[in-house]
Structure formats: C-alpha cells, structure tokens
Write a protein that holds these residues in place. Structure first.
Motif, PDB file in Angstrom:
ATOM      1  N   ASN A 295       0.752  -1.027  -0.072  1.00 17.41           N
ATOM      2  CA  ASN A 295      -0.009   0.077   0.009  1.00 17.41           C
ATOM      3  C   ASN A 295       0.813   1.291   0.132  1.00 17.41           C
ATOM      4  N   VAL A 296       1.908   1.138   0.765  1.00 14.22           N
ATOM      5  CA  VAL A 296       2.743   2.522   1.082  1.00 14.22           C
ATOM      6  C   VAL A 296       3.537   2.673  -0.337  1.00 14.22           C
ATOM      7  N   MET A 297       4.242   1.427  -0.982  1.00 12.98           N
ATOM      8  CA  MET A 297       4.867   1.429  -2.117  1.00 12.98           C
ATOM      9  C   MET A 297       4.144   1.258  -3.489  1.00 12.98           C
TER      10      MET A 297
ATOM     11  N   GLY B 247      10.974  14.063  -0.763  1.00 15.17           N
ATOM     12  CA  GLY B 247       9.988  12.618  -0.861  1.00 15.17           C
ATOM     13  C   GLY B 247       9.493  12.589   0.735  1.00 15.17           C
ATOM     14  N   TYR B 248       8.427  11.802   0.636  1.00 16.45           N
ATOM     15  CA  TYR B 248       7.843  11.419   1.959  1.00 16.45           C
ATOM     16  C   TYR B 248       6.970  10.141   1.859  1.00 16.45           C
ATOM     17  N   MET B 249       6.762   9.734   2.957  1.00 17.51           N
ATOM     18  CA  MET B 249       6.006   8.260   3.099  1.00 17.51           C
ATOM     19  C   MET B 249       5.424   8.488   4.357  1.00 17.51           C
ATOM     20  N   LEU B 250       4.390   7.667   4.722  1.00 16.75           N
ATOM     21  CA  LEU B 250       3.551   7.668   6.041  1.00 16.75           C
ATOM     22  C   LEU B 250       3.117   6.278   6.351  1.00 16.75           C
ATOM     23  N   HIS B 251       3.364   5.672   7.217  1.00 19.62           N
ATOM     24  CA  HIS B 251       2.476   4.419   7.738  1.00 19.62           C
ATOM     25  C   HIS B 251       1.150   4.657   7.689  1.00 19.62           C
TER      26      HIS B 251
ATOM     27  N   TYR C 152      -1.743   5.979   9.742  1.00 22.77           N
ATOM     28  CA  TYR C 152      -1.849   7.741   9.952  1.00 22.77           C
ATOM     29  C   TYR C 152      -2.278   8.540   8.852  1.00 22.77           C
ATOM     30  N   TRP C 153      -2.628   7.643   7.868  1.00 21.13           N
ATOM     31  CA  TRP C 153      -2.957   8.510   6.518  1.00 21.13           C
ATOM     32  C   TRP C 153      -4.271   9.472   6.762  1.00 21.13           C
ATOM     33  N   ARG C 154      -4.293  10.526   6.122  1.00 18.50           N
ATOM     34  CA  ARG C 154      -5.554  11.418   6.093  1.00 18.50           C
ATOM     35  C   ARG C 154      -5.652  12.086   7.500  1.00 18.50           C
ATOM     36  N   LYS C 155      -4.728  12.337   8.184  1.00 22.43           N
ATOM     37  CA  LYS C 155      -4.865  13.139   9.499  1.00 22.43           C
ATOM     38  C   LYS C 155      -3.872  14.358   9.215  1.00 22.43           C
ATOM     39  N   GLY C 156      -3.555  14.868   8.131  1.00 20.24           N
ATOM     40  CA  GLY C 156      -2.925  16.088   7.851  1.00 20.24           C
ATOM     41  C   GLY C 156      -1.345  15.988   8.522  1.00 20.24           C
ATOM     42  N   ILE C 157      -0.787  14.779   8.592  1.00 22.67           N
ATOM     43  CA  ILE C 157       0.419  14.565   9.095  1.00 22.67           C
ATOM     44  C   ILE C 157       1.573  15.100   8.062  1.00 22.67           C
ATOM     45  N   ILE C 158       1.305  14.649   6.784  1.00 25.71           N
ATOM     46  CA  ILE C 158       2.412  15.027   6.066  1.00 25.71           C
ATOM     47  C   ILE C 158       2.504  16.314   5.808  1.00 25.71           C
ATOM     48  N   SER C 159       1.145  17.120   5.632  1.00 24.28           N
ATOM     49  CA  SER C 159       0.883  18.379   5.467  1.00 24.28           C
ATOM     50  C   SER C 159       1.784  19.170   6.346  1.00 24.28           C
ATOM     51  N   GLU C 160       1.624  18.863   7.621  1.00 20.21           N
ATOM     52  CA  GLU C 160       2.209  19.559   8.813  1.00 20.21           C
ATOM     53  C   GLU C 160       3.863  19.282   8.615  1.00 20.21           C
TER      54      GLU C 160
ATOM     55  N   GLY D 237       0.400   8.024 -11.519  1.00 21.70           N
ATOM     56  CA  GLY D 237      -0.967   7.345 -10.723  1.00 21.70           C
ATOM     57  C   GLY D 237      -1.094   7.893  -9.493  1.00 21.70           C
ATOM     58  N   ASN D 238       0.000   8.499  -8.863  1.00 21.34           N
ATOM     59  CA  ASN D 238      -0.114   8.907  -7.392  1.00 21.34           C
ATOM     60  C   ASN D 238      -0.977  10.084  -7.194  1.00 21.34           C
ATOM     61  N   ASP D 239      -2.299  10.203  -7.200  1.00 20.57           N
ATOM     62  CA  ASP D 239      -3.022  11.333  -6.687  1.00 20.57           C
ATOM     63  C   ASP D 239      -2.844  12.050  -5.528  1.00 20.57           C
TER      64      ASP D 239
ATOM     65  N   GLN E  97      -2.010  15.911  -5.111  1.00 19.60           N
ATOM     66  CA  GLN E  97      -2.972  16.816  -4.613  1.00 19.60           C
ATOM     67  C   GLN E  97      -2.223  17.275  -3.240  1.00 19.60           C
ATOM     68  N   ILE E  98      -1.381  16.498  -2.536  1.00 19.79           N
ATOM     69  CA  ILE E  98      -0.707  17.349  -1.495  1.00 19.79           C
ATOM     70  C   ILE E  98       0.285  18.527  -1.971  1.00 19.79           C
ATOM     71  N   LEU E  99       1.087  18.207  -3.002  1.00 18.73           N
ATOM     72  CA  LEU E  99       1.748  19.002  -3.799  1.00 18.73           C
ATOM     73  C   LEU E  99       1.054  20.383  -4.036  1.00 18.73           C
ATOM     74  N   LEU E 100       0.066  20.097  -4.887  1.00 18.55           N
ATOM     75  CA  LEU E 100      -0.768  21.297  -5.327  1.00 18.55           C
ATOM     76  C   LEU E 100      -1.122  22.081  -4.188  1.00 18.55           C
ATOM     77  N   LYS E 101      -1.638  21.535  -2.734  1.00 16.93           N
ATOM     78  CA  LYS E 101      -2.163  22.073  -2.091  1.00 16.93           C
ATOM     79  C   LYS E 101      -0.917  22.856  -1.322  1.00 16.93           C
ATOM     80  N   HIS E 102       0.347  22.598  -1.424  1.00 11.05           N
ATOM     81  CA  HIS E 102       1.278  23.274  -0.887  1.00 11.05           C
ATOM     82  C   HIS E 102       2.078  24.254  -1.977  1.00 11.05           C
TER      83      HIS E 102
HETATM   84  C1  COA Z   1       0.742  10.538  -0.131  1.00 15.41           C
HETATM   85  C2  COA Z   1       0.613  10.421   1.608  1.00 15.41           C
HETATM   86  C3  COA Z   1       2.077  10.905   2.195  1.00 15.41           C
HETATM   87  C4  COA Z   1      -0.133  11.522   2.071  1.00 15.41           C
HETATM   88  O1  COA Z   1       0.047  11.700   3.654  1.00 15.41           O
HETATM   89  P1  COA Z   1      -1.080  12.350   4.657  1.00 15.41           P
HETATM   90  O2  COA Z   1      -0.536  12.535   5.798  1.00 15.41           O
HETATM   91  O3  COA Z   1      -2.070  10.930   4.675  1.00 15.41           O
HETATM   92  O4  COA Z   1      -1.378  13.325   3.674  1.00 15.41           O
HETATM   93  P2  COA Z   1      -2.363  14.644   4.574  1.00 15.41           P
HETATM   94  O5  COA Z   1      -3.324  14.067   5.428  1.00 15.41           O
HETATM   95  O6  COA Z   1      -1.512  15.501   4.946  1.00 15.41           O
HETATM   96  O7  COA Z   1      -3.331  15.116   3.475  1.00 15.41           O
HETATM   97  C5  COA Z   1      -3.092  16.564   2.806  1.00 15.41           C
HETATM   98  C6  COA Z   1      -3.898  16.495   1.371  1.00 15.41           C
HETATM   99  O8  COA Z   1      -3.047  15.498   0.381  1.00 15.41           O
HETATM  100  C7  COA Z   1      -4.359  15.158  -0.459  1.00 15.41           C
HETATM  101  N1  COA Z   1      -4.463  13.683   0.002  1.00 15.41           N
HETATM  102  C8  COA Z   1      -3.726  12.916   0.718  1.00 15.41           C
HETATM  103  N2  COA Z   1      -4.130  11.562   0.675  1.00 15.41           N
HETATM  104  C9  COA Z   1      -5.072  11.612  -0.459  1.00 15.41           C
HETATM  105  C10 COA Z   1      -5.588  10.433  -1.158  1.00 15.41           C
HETATM  106  N3  COA Z   1      -5.307   9.426  -0.679  1.00 15.41           N
HETATM  107  N4  COA Z   1      -6.157  10.769  -2.119  1.00 15.41           N
HETATM  108  C11 COA Z   1      -6.415  12.244  -2.545  1.00 15.41           C
HETATM  109  N5  COA Z   1      -5.867  12.968  -1.958  1.00 15.41           N
HETATM  110  C12 COA Z   1      -5.040  12.775  -0.849  1.00 15.41           C
HETATM  111  C13 COA Z   1      -5.507  15.690   0.170  1.00 15.41           C
HETATM  112  O9  COA Z   1      -5.822  17.010  -0.453  1.00 15.41           O
HETATM  113  C14 COA Z   1      -5.303  16.278   1.616  1.00 15.41           C
HETATM  114  O10 COA Z   1      -6.144  17.133   2.118  1.00 15.41           O
HETATM  115  P3  COA Z   1      -7.444  16.863   2.715  1.00 15.41           P
HETATM  116  O11 COA Z   1      -7.166  15.723   3.697  1.00 15.41           O
HETATM  117  O12 COA Z   1      -7.656  18.403   3.472  1.00 15.41           O
HETATM  118  O13 COA Z   1      -8.389  16.605   1.668  1.00 15.41           O
HETATM  119  C15 COA Z   1       0.420   9.039   1.948  1.00 15.41           C
HETATM  120  O14 COA Z   1      -0.804   8.625   1.431  1.00 15.41           O
HETATM  121  C16 COA Z   1       1.667   8.142   1.743  1.00 15.41           C
HETATM  122  O15 COA Z   1       2.563   7.835   2.607  1.00 15.41           O
HETATM  123  N6  COA Z   1       1.369   7.322   0.599  1.00 15.41           N
HETATM  124  C17 COA Z   1       2.491   6.291   0.229  1.00 15.41           C
HETATM  125  C18 COA Z   1       3.839   6.934   0.048  1.00 15.41           C
HETATM  126  C19 COA Z   1       3.917   7.802  -1.077  1.00 15.41           C
HETATM  127  O16 COA Z   1       3.239   7.436  -2.265  1.00 15.41           O
HETATM  128  N7  COA Z   1       4.622   8.904  -1.048  1.00 15.41           N
HETATM  129  C20 COA Z   1       4.745   9.830  -2.094  1.00 15.41           C
HETATM  130  C21 COA Z   1       5.822   9.635  -2.947  1.00 15.41           C
HETATM  131  S1  COA Z   1       5.846  10.575  -4.424  1.00 15.41           S
END
Ligand code: COA
Length: 182
Positions: free
Chosen positions: A38-40, A103-107, A110-118, A143-145, A149-154
């Motif tokens: 899922n992560v990879m 680059g970033y990745m999260l377990h 903890y997804w969708r809690k705003g952690i990577i944004s923070e 494919g990594n929407d 979306q995170i990048l656009l948000k920032h």
């Molecule tokens: C991508 C990833 C880092 C997001 O981390 P996260 O802490 O869950 O992201 P956040 O909660 O900070 O989300 C911030 C914004 O990103 C977008 N976003 C995050 N996850 C999303 C998803 N699954 N689908 C669509 N948009 C998403 C949303 O716009 C979100 O804002 P919202 O929650 O207000 O809608 C995490 O899903 C992950 O570790 N994925 C696997 C590793 C990876 O692909 N890393 C990037 C390699 S380039």
C-alpha cells in the motif's frame, strides 16, 4: 555552489510532530513500510530484502548527511519520539543549482490526518530559510493522486511530464515533475 553544513542534525518540531534523524532502531519499522505494497504502490524502487539492507541504507544515508549530501527526517509523534511513523526529506540534492528533491511516506495507520501536510510546511520552510534552497522538486508516478494533491495544496506547480523516462521492473514508466520556487 550551495553547501549543506549543519554542525549537528537539525531536529524540527511542529504542533504534533518531532522530525529527527534516522536511527538503526528504526530499521524494523522502515523495513515494514518499504515492503508494504500500500505504501510502495507508487514508489518505483527496489524493495529491501532484509532489515540488514535497511540498516546499511540508514548508516550510508546518515554518513551522507555528515558529508553535506542530503537531509531527511524520521517523522514521529511528539508523545512517542522513538516510534517512527514516516519519513520526509531531501533525499536527492542538486547543490550546484540550489535545488533538492523532496520525498515522503507515512505508515497507513496515520494517513489522512494532515501529518504529511504538517511535516511539509516545516521542511519546506527549513529548506528555503536554513538550507538556502532556491527550488524544491518533487517527482511522482502519475498514478499517485494523493501525492499530486498534497503538492498542489502546498503551492507546487507542474513543471514537466516525462514519457517512459524511468525503467523499473521491466517497464518504462512516466514521471511527473512538480516544483516550488523560493
Ligand atoms: C501521500 C501520503 C504521504 C499522504 O500523507 P497524509 O499525511 O495522509 O496526507 P495529509 O493528510 O497531510 O493530506 C493532505 C492533502 O493531500 C491530499 N491527499 C492525501 N491523501 C490523499 C488521497 N489518498 N487521495 C487524494 N488526495 C489525498 C488531500 O488534498 C489532503 O487534504 P485533505 O485531507 O484536506 O483533503 C500518504 O498517502 C503516503 O504515505 N502514501 C504512500 C507513499 C507515497 O506515495 N509517497 C509519495 C511518493 S511521491
């Protein structure tokens, strides 16, 4: 030419997070994340075969920091600093051009809690003000929407779309490049 010359590893704090150096004690967690499909899913990199591979990676990476080559943090919750939950940082740098790739990745727990944004808010600010970067780049699998979306948000802007420029696992993959200017 930009030089990265920190006297010691710059530990960062945000409201909920501690961003610290990778330690060998993170090897099991990092191994679990880097072998979790899922992560990879959109991270087109060789999976580690053993925790020993990860330990070697951590040691080499930390040595690279000391030599000013790159800088990346373990993400932990402040209430449990020893437990890695993700990572973020400038894994590759292009110091001649004051540019680095984030680059970033999260377990998944903890997804969708705003952690990577923070964490991104803090590391982007640090990248520009302390590392003196001029541009921060991100390279995603199209494919990594979630990552897009995170990048656009920032405030990142799409700079390029390379067709089949990356060979991995017997396939030529496309890449999308985003960047943020200081
Ligand atoms: C991508 C990833 C880092 C997001 O981390 P996260 O802490 O869950 O992201 P956040 O909660 O900070 O989300 C911030 C914004 O990103 C977008 N976003 C995050 N996850 C999303 C998803 N699954 N689908 C669509 N948009 C998403 C949303 O716009 C979100 O804002 P919202 O929650 O207000 O809608 C995490 O899903 C992950 O570790 N994925 C696997 C590793 C990876 O692909 N890393 C990037 C390699 S380039």
């Amino acid at each position: 030419m930009l030089t990265l010359n920190f006297p010691s590893f710059p530990v960062l704090e945000t409201e909920r997070l501690l961003l610290r150096e990778h330690a060998l004690t993170d090897a099991d967690t990092l191994f679990a994340m880097r072998t979790n499909e899922n992560v990879m899913r959109f991270i087109d990199r060789e999976r580690p075969k053993t925790t020993q591979d990860i330990e070697t990676f951590i040691s080499t990476f930390n040595e690279g920091f000391k030599q000013g080559q790159h800088l990346a943090w373990v993400i932990a919750l402040k209430e449990n600093p020893a437990q890695m939950i993700g990572s973020i940082g400038y894994w590759r740098t292009n110091l001649a051009n004051y540019r680095a790739e984030i680059g970033y990745m999260l377990h998944p727990n903890y997804w969708r809690k705003g952690i990577i944004s923070e964490a991104l808010n803090k590391t982007i600010a640090f990248g520009f003000s302390e590392m003196k970067l001029h541009t921060i780049q991100a390279n995603i699998n199209p494919g990594n929407d979630a990552s897009r979306q995170i990048l656009l948000k920032h405030g990142f802007v799409k700079e390029a779309y390379f067709k089949e420029d990356y060979y991995f696992n017997g396939q030529f993959l496309d890449s999308e490049i985003y960047s943020l200017l200081k």
